[in-house]
Design an enzyme around this catalytic site. Structure first.
Site, PDB file in Angstrom:
ATOM      1  N   CYS B  67      -1.815  -0.910  -3.049  1.00  0.00           N
ATOM      2  CA  CYS B  67      -1.633  -2.361  -3.115  1.00  0.00           C
ATOM      3  C   CYS B  67      -0.674  -2.835  -2.027  1.00  0.00           C
ATOM      4  O   CYS B  67      -0.106  -2.038  -1.282  1.00  0.00           O
ATOM      5  CB  CYS B  67      -1.078  -2.748  -4.488  1.00  0.00           C
ATOM      6  SG  CYS B  67       0.567  -2.093  -4.790  1.00  0.00           S
ATOM      7  N   ALA B  70       2.718  -1.282  -1.908  1.00  0.00           N
ATOM      8  CA  ALA B  70       2.696   0.059  -1.295  1.00  0.00           C
ATOM      9  C   ALA B  70       2.692  -0.063   0.221  1.00  0.00           C
ATOM     10  O   ALA B  70       3.332   0.730   0.925  1.00  0.00           O
ATOM     11  CB  ALA B  70       1.481   0.837  -1.774  1.00  0.00           C
ATOM     12  N   ARG B 101       6.792   9.877   0.299  1.00  0.00           N
ATOM     13  CA  ARG B 101       6.052   9.775   1.555  1.00  0.00           C
ATOM     14  C   ARG B 101       6.655  10.578   2.706  1.00  0.00           C
ATOM     15  O   ARG B 101       6.137  10.588   3.799  1.00  0.00           O
ATOM     16  CB  ARG B 101       5.867   8.311   1.959  1.00  0.00           C
ATOM     17  CG  ARG B 101       4.493   8.101   2.542  1.00  0.00           C
ATOM     18  CD  ARG B 101       4.094   6.673   2.671  1.00  0.00           C
ATOM     19  NE  ARG B 101       3.009   6.566   3.619  1.00  0.00           N
ATOM     20  CZ  ARG B 101       3.172   6.278   4.897  1.00  0.00           C
ATOM     21  NH1 ARG B 101       4.365   6.005   5.369  1.00  0.00           N
ATOM     22  NH2 ARG B 101       2.139   6.219   5.711  1.00  0.00           N
ATOM     23  N   HIS B 201       1.085  -4.457   4.782  1.00  0.00           N
ATOM     24  CA  HIS B 201       1.572  -4.188   6.143  1.00  0.00           C
ATOM     25  C   HIS B 201       1.754  -5.502   6.897  1.00  0.00           C
ATOM     26  O   HIS B 201       2.758  -5.728   7.555  1.00  0.00           O
ATOM     27  CB  HIS B 201       0.577  -3.325   6.931  1.00  0.00           C
ATOM     28  CG  HIS B 201       0.185  -2.050   6.250  1.00  0.00           C
ATOM     29  ND1 HIS B 201      -1.090  -1.557   6.274  1.00  0.00           N
ATOM     30  CD2 HIS B 201       0.906  -1.160   5.527  1.00  0.00           C
ATOM     31  CE1 HIS B 201      -1.148  -0.423   5.596  1.00  0.00           C
ATOM     32  NE2 HIS B 201       0.064  -0.160   5.133  1.00  0.00           N
TER      33      HIS B 201
END
Lengths: 518, 499
Positions: B67, B70, B101, B201
């Protein structure tokens, strides 16, 4: 250039090399606007002080490194414990990616779950279409025997009504009218993953027992001699459930494990991917209403579920992660009382072996100080065992523990001379734990993978027991419950104690205390 | 086992088209129609891969996507190391993305760097009912008190924040003023926005523009430029990727003034508008801010690819092309320096990997960028697709990377991916943690191509030997010869013989 085809260096060694160290130093000096090292050191030292601890404990709004997750994770965990069941999370899709990753990282297993993929339009108009299409798609693609629905915080904030949505979806033909779609509202802003486990399990039992959302007659309880067992949210579900089954079989008790996810999180690698494996059959889930009693291994994981079951006329009984001798004794005696079955000699001998092991090793554990964190029941179970071992569980912290848990923990401390200076910390997080470890140091820390930063910061050796364990493999396959499980936990603790002695005494030029025999 | 070597290209295309048709039969009609647009067989010479992308995932299928939160917190902002990133809302989102990550960084965690801590406002029911702004105000005060060396704060909003109408921008402005102009960035990355992490992003890039670049002051940008200043954009330093990249750029004579965002710091973000060139690794996640810097500050940007020696050399020359002969010579010097390492790696691993086939499904740039590295080792990528790619990703893939006949699958779901792998029988699948164990159960070697399966780095010349070793260990692990019990294998052989 340090890299070499014959001896490939990966990140563990590569960046320790001088050229990379130089590069990082230059970056820091020239571009990072970094703080004066003396200032960093000063703040680091300050963060270890009682003064810092006081400020840290005065926090009201900020949570740092909590030891809890959110409701839907627990709902997914419980749902996959039923035969052929696909968990369906109603809300935005990113959450499901997170639950699946989280469970996969702990169990090293696939984790199947779908989302209704709600986006902006659903936020405005509600997620009914997502539910209708979603159920149809999951039903066709993944051929489940049951779809267990839970929610994310998004669906809860906009107030989607699962009961109505599922009913409407069935009317529109998404899934057959008689297809089982139990549901539970599991907002992430209430409780934690253990609440979600509780809600989802209750939702599933309610579905089968109380007339399948008004589409079937309620079940009439016809008591039989079977015993229901509920494990709760448990990172050791694979090892623990199998150990419980073994104990029940040894005692010749007829039982139903409710939400038995031990097989789905432990499928073989043999060329086939089993999306569904094992699990409580839907028939057993329905028939569980007739059982004589229901035993839960985790009180705070099953509060609503047990109340619901009790309401149907069964005796209910809850334990707190039965680790160690007395907790296992209590479990077996309760089983014996309820079923009228004798505790077999085989289990008495296992008990004797655990006591034997404790007698052999207690000298190494006696008086050692421990800090523990994790889910409320796990904390309780481990604490009880440590007290049996003559250890002192000084700080016991549970982010999702409540007042009732705190009182029960304090009562447990009070029951043993080794619990005299011990404290329970409900609702606190791992940054609080950091202050505790600096200001009131202990010998060992017990908790999940996230404790490794505490281990590094405070030099308190970490014994990994809990959920999630991401950075060690396969621990979940071994039980921590029962006498056998107690043995595993004992060995885990002892291994760390001996490793620490070896580490401290492994100094070239000295030849004392680095012993072969212990 | 590779189909590619025994079939003609026309046969491969026909087979792949059949596979797609077969997979679509499982869906209800409406869903089949929608999914059909995302699956295709690549035709050489076409401008893109012929699939639709960046559309909503279908409800009820096991999409691999995440999503917006994230995308923003997990990818773009999270790795900025000297800022504190608040997961604002309920506890889960921050918890699941905590430390998962592998964005490596150097620093003193909890004192002057904060990447592997989980800061959350841990919303309770009353916060939903009464709003979370007051809690956020108090939370920022508590952060300032307990973490005085933080250089800035971001507020990463989770789903409820947008739904209940909290004004995190107002809180940011007020608190920034109160703390003497401190950088406090609100990011509206609620998980329900957009169709995947991709919008996260973009939103995160916009937040850099609005809350960092638009608030630069002469004091913040006191930076002595040099003619060779570049910024690494879109490298998240997974297990140190950006470091094994940076070292090459420095060796060729460039000065890396900023890393975005792996091992990055606020000062580096603020210095970037003075770069002479932005070099962009993950186009998908950071093209927005690169374009903005081009437009506003006149900084050109170029994409590069540091996976595998062919692409590394090509990229070093491309980057050098923006500079003078000194840098061009530097690039050649670097290529020559590492050639013996490359030769040794290829000599060792290519014989073990020659002809092996790979299917990929990843995010960002990897569905295309790693193809060259596989080819350097004699391997062939026979299927690929993006979790959250857009049409321009598929254009780049078609024009520079994939071969004729490659199976393309956008936003592939669990069901489709399993069927595709079953039918194609690749020697290796590269995807994420959610896919890893599914394929390993099926007996198919697997590497996580988001996190490098806890190995890495894979970027740069120092990363290539690790990449080669890892692919070899995955494909040629003796464990894959054990998946069938010998007595069952014998029984199956008898059955086959009897037929």
């Amino acid at each position: 250039m340090a890299q070499n085809a014959e001896h490939v260096l990966d990140h563990v060694e590569l960046f320790r090399g001088p050229e990379y160290q130089q590069m990082l130093a230059n970056k820091k000096k020239m571009f990072e606007n970094s703080r004066d090292p003396a200032e960093v050191e000063r703040i680091r030292e300050w963060s270890k002080t009682p003064e810092y601890r006081e400020k840290n404990f005065a926090r009201e709004a900020l949570t740092i490194n909590p030891a809890k997750a959110c409701q839907p994770l627990g709902a997914v965990f419980a749902s996959v414990g039923f035969e052929g069941t696909l968990p369906f999370v109603h809300g935005s899709q990113g959450c499901v990616a997170y639950y699946r990753s989280h469970l996969s990282r702990h169990f090293k297993e696939p984790s199947s779950c779908v989302s209704s993929s709600m986006t902006e339009d659903a936020a405005v108009f509600g997620g009914l279409n997502n539910m209708t299409d979603g159920l149809a798609n999951s039903y066709n693609m993944y051929k489940p025997k049951m779809i267990a629905v839970s929610t994310t915080c998004m669906a809860e904030v906009i107030g989607d009504d699962l009961n109505a949505f599922i009913k409407t979806s069935k009317e529109k033909g998404s899934v057959p009218q008689d297809f089982d779609v139990p549901f539970a509202h599991t907002p992430a802003f209430v409780g934690s993953h253990i609440t979600g486990y509780d809600n989802a399990l209750k939702g599933i039992l309610e579905h089968f027992w109380d007339g399948k959302a008004g589409t079937a007659p309620k079940l009439e309880r016809v008591p039989n001699e079977k015993i229901n067992f509920i494990g709760g949210f448990d990172g050791y579900t694979v090892g623990n459930t199998r150990e419980i089954k073994r104990i029940f079989d040894l005692m010749d008790v007829r039982y139903t494990i409710l939400a038995d996810n031990s097989d789905v999180f432990d499928t073989p690698t043999d060329g086939e991917f089993r999306m569904y494996d094992g699990g409580t059959t839907l028939e057993d889930a329905a028939n569980a209403v007739h059982a004589k009693a229901t035993i839960s291994a985790q009180q705070w994981c099953t509060e609503k579920t047990l109340a619901f079951i009790a309401g149907h006329g069964q005796e209910v009984l809850a334990f707190n992660h039965p680790v160690g001798v007395s907790a296992t004794d209590d479990l077996l005696m309760a089983l014996s009382r309820i079923t009228g079955k004798e505790i077999p000699e085989a289990l008495a001998r296992e008990r004797g072996r655990l006591v034997d092991a404790m007698a052999d090793s207690s000298a190494h554990i006696h008086g050692k100080k421990f800090a523990i964190y994790g889910d409320p029941d796990l904390c309780y179970g481990l604490t009880a065992f440590l007290l049996e071992l003559g250890a002192e569980p000084v700080h016991v912290l549970s982010t999702n523990g409540n007042k009732a848990w705190e009182h029960k923990m304090q009562a447990l401390f009070a029951s043993s001379p080794f619990g005299r200076n011990c404290h329970a910390y409900p609702g606190r997080d791992l940054w609080h734990m950091r202050s505790l470890l600096f200001t009131e140091p202990v010998d060992f820390l017990i908790g999940n993978t996230h404790g490794k930063y505490l281990e590094r910061d405070t030099s308190t050796p970490l014994i990994r027991i809990g959920f999630p364990i991401f950075d060690r493999h396969h621990h979940h396959r071994s039980p921590v419950w029962g006498y056998q499980g107690g043995m595993n936990v004992l060995v885990k603790i002892l291994d760390k104690i001996f490793d620490e002695i070896d580490r401290k005494t492994s100094v070239a030029g000295t030849d004392y205390s680095f012993d072969i025999i212990r | 086992m590779s189909f590619a070597r025994t079939e003609s290209i026309e046969e491969i295309k026909a087979r792949n088209k059949d596979i797609i048709q077969e997979v679509l039969t499982v869906y209800p009609e409406k869903t089949a129609k929608r999914r059909a647009k995302h699956l295709n067989v690549h035709e050489a010479g076409k401008a893109d891969c012929g699939v639709k992308s960046n559309l909503k995932s279908i409800p009820g299928v096991m999409t691999i996507r995440g999503c917006a939160y994230a995308g923003s917190k997990g990818v773009v902002w999270g790795p900025i190391k000297d800022m504190i990133h608040i997961s604002h809302g309920p506890v889960g989102c921050g918890q699941y993305s905590w430390g998962s990550r592998r964005n490596y960084y150097a620093g003193t965690t909890g004192i002057d760097t904060f990447v592997t801590l989980q800061f959350t406002s841990d919303f309770q029911e009353k916060d939903i009912v009464f709003g979370g702004d007051k809690k956020l105000v108090k939370l920022i005060d508590e952060l300032q008190e307990l973490f005085p060396l933080n250089n800035g704060i971001t507020i990463q909003s989770e789903c409820p924040i947008g739904l209940i109408g909290d004004d995190i921008e107002a809180v940011s402005k007020a608190k920034s003023k109160e703390y003497g102009g401190k950088t406090i960035v609100p990011v509206r990355c609620e998980g329900f926005r957009g169709v995947s992490q991709s919008l996260g992003h973009h939103i995160a890039n916009d937040a850099v523009r609005d809350w960092i670049f638009d608030r630069l002051t002469p004091e913040k940008t006191r930076f002595e430029p040099s003619p060779y200043d570049v910024a690494i954009i879109g490298d998240y330093n997974i297990s140190g990727d950006a470091w094994s990249s940076r070292i090459l750029l420095e060796e060729m004579g460039l000065r890396v003034i900023a890393q975005w965002s792996g091992d990055g710091s606020l000062a580096e973000l603020e210095a970037t508008p003075k770069a002479k060139l932005n070099i962009l690794h993950c186009y998908r996640s950071m093209n927005y801010i690169s374009r903005h810097m081009e437009e506003k500050f006149g900084i050109p940007w170029c994409e590069y690819n540091f996976f595998g020696p062919s692409k590394i050399a090509e990229s070093l020359r491309k980057i050098a092309g923006y500079f003078d002969d000194r840098i061009k010579e530097g690039a050649e010097r670097v290529i020559v320096k590492y050639q013996p390492l490359v030769d040794a790696v290829v000599a060792k691993y290519r014989p073990r990997l020659e002809g092996k086939t790979v299917m990929l499904f990843v995010g960002g740039l990897r569905p295309r960028h790693v193809i060259g590295a596989y080819e350097d080792l004699g391997m062939e990528v026979v299927g690929t697709g993006y979790e959250f790619g857009h049409n321009d990703d598929y254009q780049r893939t078609a024009q520079h990377y994939v071969k004729d006949g490659t199976l393309i699958y956008d936003d592939v779901n669990g069901y489709e991916f399993e069927r595709f792998v079953e039918k194609m029988q690749p020697d290796l699948v590269g995807s994420g943690i959610k896919e890893k164990y599914v394929f390993q159960k099926m007996g198919v070697p697997f590497r996580q191509m988001h996190s490098w399966d806890y190995s890495g780095p894979y970027h740069g010349y120092d990363g290539f030997p690790i990449f080669a070793r890892d692919m070899d260990m995955a494909i040629n692990s003796p464990v894959w010869r054990k998946t069938k019990a010998p007595w069952k294998a014998v029984a199956e052989a008898r059955l086959l013989a009897a037929e």
